[in-house]
Structure formats: structure tokens, C-alpha cells
Design a protein around this motif. Sequence first.
Motif, mmCIF file in Angstrom:
data_model
loop_
_atom_site.group_PDB
_atom_site.id
_atom_site.type_symbol
_atom_site.label_atom_id
_atom_site.label_comp_id
_atom_site.label_asym_id
_atom_site.label_seq_id
_atom_site.Cartn_x
_atom_site.Cartn_y
_atom_site.Cartn_z
ATOM 1 N N LEU A 171 7.736 5.021 -0.568
ATOM 2 C CA LEU A 171 9.155 4.678 -0.651
ATOM 3 C C LEU A 171 9.611 4.504 -2.099
ATOM 4 O O LEU A 171 10.736 4.868 -2.438
ATOM 5 N N GLU A 172 8.753 3.984 -2.948
ATOM 6 C CA GLU A 172 9.104 3.869 -4.366
ATOM 7 C C GLU A 172 9.360 5.249 -4.964
ATOM 8 O O GLU A 172 10.299 5.430 -5.741
ATOM 9 N N CYS A 173 8.557 6.214 -4.592
ATOM 10 C CA CYS A 173 8.766 7.594 -5.065
ATOM 11 C C CYS A 173 10.046 8.182 -4.478
ATOM 12 O O CYS A 173 10.780 8.907 -5.159
ATOM 13 N N ALA A 174 10.326 7.857 -3.222
ATOM 14 C CA ALA A 174 11.483 8.424 -2.530
ATOM 15 C C ALA A 174 12.803 7.999 -3.157
ATOM 16 O O ALA A 174 13.781 8.748 -3.100
ATOM 17 N N ILE A 175 12.861 6.820 -3.753
ATOM 18 C CA ILE A 175 14.144 6.342 -4.268
ATOM 19 C C ILE A 175 14.375 6.694 -5.737
ATOM 20 O O ILE A 175 15.344 6.235 -6.335
ATOM 21 N N ARG A 176 13.557 7.525 -6.281
ATOM 22 C CA ARG A 176 13.754 7.954 -7.667
ATOM 23 C C ARG A 176 14.645 9.188 -7.713
ATOM 24 O O ARG A 176 14.422 10.152 -6.987
ATOM 25 N N GLY A 177 15.647 9.133 -8.555
ATOM 26 C CA GLY A 177 16.487 10.305 -8.794
ATOM 27 C C GLY A 177 17.591 10.511 -7.774
ATOM 28 O O GLY A 177 17.837 9.684 -6.889
ATOM 29 N N GLY A 183 0.762 -1.234 0.000
ATOM 30 C CA GLY A 183 0.000 0.000 0.000
ATOM 31 C C GLY A 183 0.795 1.288 0.000
ATOM 32 O O GLY A 183 1.789 1.429 -0.704
ATOM 33 N N GLU A 184 0.338 2.215 0.823
ATOM 34 C CA GLU A 184 0.860 3.577 0.840
ATOM 35 C C GLU A 184 2.345 3.625 1.206
ATOM 36 O O GLU A 184 3.098 4.408 0.629
#
Length: 141
Positions: free
Chosen positions: A87-93, A81-82
Motif C-alpha cells: 500500500l505504501e508503494c501504491a500511494i506514490r505518484g 508487513g507485506e
Amino acid sequence: MKVKLGVILDAIEMADDNYTYFLDLETGESVFLADELITGLDNEGLEDEIEENPERYLRLPTKFEIHEYHIMEEFIWTLKGEKADKLECAIRGRGAFRRFKDMVDRMGISQQWYDFQAEYYRKLATQWCREQGLEYEEESL
């Protein structure tokens, strides 16, 4: 000789760009070569010793073989879930590692992350030992 898994684990945990760790098969301890240009440390003949006695020293996994980013991804895959989405968004870039650790702290799952990471490192260490044909022992607490 059985190697102590803790020696391997310490080298895996300490792996970074500035040091290359080796297992000394005579003593069972780890030694490291520092990048002299970055750290300013003198390797005091250790580099020559390793080159002259390659059968005595095994290079331990490097930062690039450990793939810390992949470990974070695998941890995220254990979540639902959330939490997983954030965390998936946090590890981009750029800055992914810092954002990941900050987000894990904010979510209150730091211990879960550290436990996962420790177990992952343990698996890496035992796999490395098997690949090198080394027997290992785990220290009792």
C-alpha cells in the motif's frame, strides 16, 4: 441547539472541489455552494444569504482540510508487513487514490479500510464541533 453529528459527517464524506458546505445554525442542516463554472448549478441567492448572515452559517471542513491522502497513510501505519509495503508503494505518484482502493480490494481489507475511514471522519467531525464551540449528538441506529 445541539447539531446532529450525522449532518457534519455527511458533509465531510461529500467534500470535493466542486462544493463548499456550510452548517446552517438555525436549521441544523447543511447547505452547499456549488462552483457554478464547473457544476453549472446556480446557487440561487444562497451565496448572498451566507455573506449577509455570517453568524448563521459555519463553513464545514473542505476536502483540503480533510487530507484524504493522510488518512490513507495513517491506515497503512496500522498494518504490518507485506500489506503495508504494497500500500505504501501504491500511494506514490499520480493515481494514488485509485491504486490504493484497488489494492485494498485485492487484499480483501476493504471493510477494514472503510471502518478506519469512518472512524477517522467521526473524529474530524467531533473535533470540528468542539473547535466551533458546538454541542453535538449522535443519532441512534
